[in-house]
Design a protein around this motif. Structure first.
Motif, PDB file in Angstrom:
ATOM      1  N   GLU A  37       0.832  -1.212   0.000  1.00  0.00           N
ATOM      2  CA  GLU A  37       0.000   0.000   0.000  1.00  0.00           C
ATOM      3  C   GLU A  37       0.863   1.257   0.000  1.00  0.00           C
ATOM      4  N   VAL A  38       1.880   1.283   0.858  1.00  0.00           N
ATOM      5  CA  VAL A  38       2.770   2.444   0.949  1.00  0.00           C
ATOM      6  C   VAL A  38       3.554   2.613  -0.356  1.00  0.00           C
ATOM      7  N   GLU A  39       4.095   1.516  -0.890  1.00  0.00           N
ATOM      8  CA  GLU A  39       4.856   1.585  -2.135  1.00  0.00           C
ATOM      9  C   GLU A  39       3.973   2.018  -3.306  1.00  0.00           C
ATOM     10  N   ALA A  40       2.724   1.551  -3.336  1.00  0.00           N
ATOM     11  CA  ALA A  40       1.804   1.908  -4.417  1.00  0.00           C
ATOM     12  C   ALA A  40       1.486   3.398  -4.380  1.00  0.00           C
ATOM     13  N   ARG A  41       1.254   3.934  -3.193  1.00  0.00           N
ATOM     14  CA  ARG A  41       0.992   5.372  -3.067  1.00  0.00           C
ATOM     15  C   ARG A  41       2.207   6.178  -3.521  1.00  0.00           C
ATOM     16  N   ARG A  42       3.395   5.736  -3.101  1.00  0.00           N
ATOM     17  CA  ARG A  42       4.631   6.419  -3.488  1.00  0.00           C
ATOM     18  C   ARG A  42       4.832   6.318  -5.002  1.00  0.00           C
ATOM     19  N   ALA A  43       4.633   5.134  -5.560  1.00  0.00           N
ATOM     20  CA  ALA A  43       4.800   4.941  -7.006  1.00  0.00           C
ATOM     21  C   ALA A  43       3.846   5.838  -7.778  1.00  0.00           C
ATOM     22  N   SER A 103      12.913  -0.832  -6.148  1.00  0.00           N
ATOM     23  CA  SER A 103      12.769  -0.407  -4.743  1.00  0.00           C
ATOM     24  C   SER A 103      11.725  -1.218  -3.993  1.00  0.00           C
ATOM     25  N   ALA A 104      10.756  -1.771  -4.727  1.00  0.00           N
ATOM     26  CA  ALA A 104       9.707  -2.592  -4.109  1.00  0.00           C
ATOM     27  C   ALA A 104      10.068  -4.076  -4.118  1.00  0.00           C
TER      28      ALA A 104
END
Length: 107
Positions: A37-43, A103-104
């Motif tokens: 979830e955090v990586e998707a928001r950042r991406a 990064s993910a």
């Protein structure tokens, strides 16, 4: 440019409910692709920022072309035309996506 005035519109536009749903849908697609979830928001934020910046360059290019013709001067600094080009945009997205996947831990 294809959409004259888009930069000014984006600078003064309030995010609508449908735009928010679109953004949330993009984030869900990234999550379904393996991002947390955090990586998707950042991406999404990184991709959106690059896309938004590209629209600014297109707006600047339109104004630039309307005010004067491009000179043949060579420089190591990218021109507005280069920054607003399809090639630059494609290369930028390729780099961004590769970096986000790395990064993910998805590369």
């Amino acid at each position: 440019a294809v959409y004259p005035g888009i930069t000014d519109f984006l600078l003064h536009h309030v995010v609508t409910d449908s735009a928010r749903r679109y953004m949330e849908g993009c984030i869900e697609i990234l999550e379904e692709g393996g991002f947390s979830e955090v990586e998707a928001r950042r991406a999404f934020a990184i991709i959106y920022t690059f896309m938004w910046g590209g629209s600014v360059f297109l707006g600047v290019q339109t104004r630039h072309n309307a005010s004067r013709r491009r000179t043949a001067r060579r420089s190591s600094v990218p021109t507005i035309e280069e920054l607003a080009s399809v090639e630059h945009t494609r290369a930028g997205y390729d780099v961004i996506i590769a970096g986000l996947k790395l990064s993910a831990g998805l590369a």
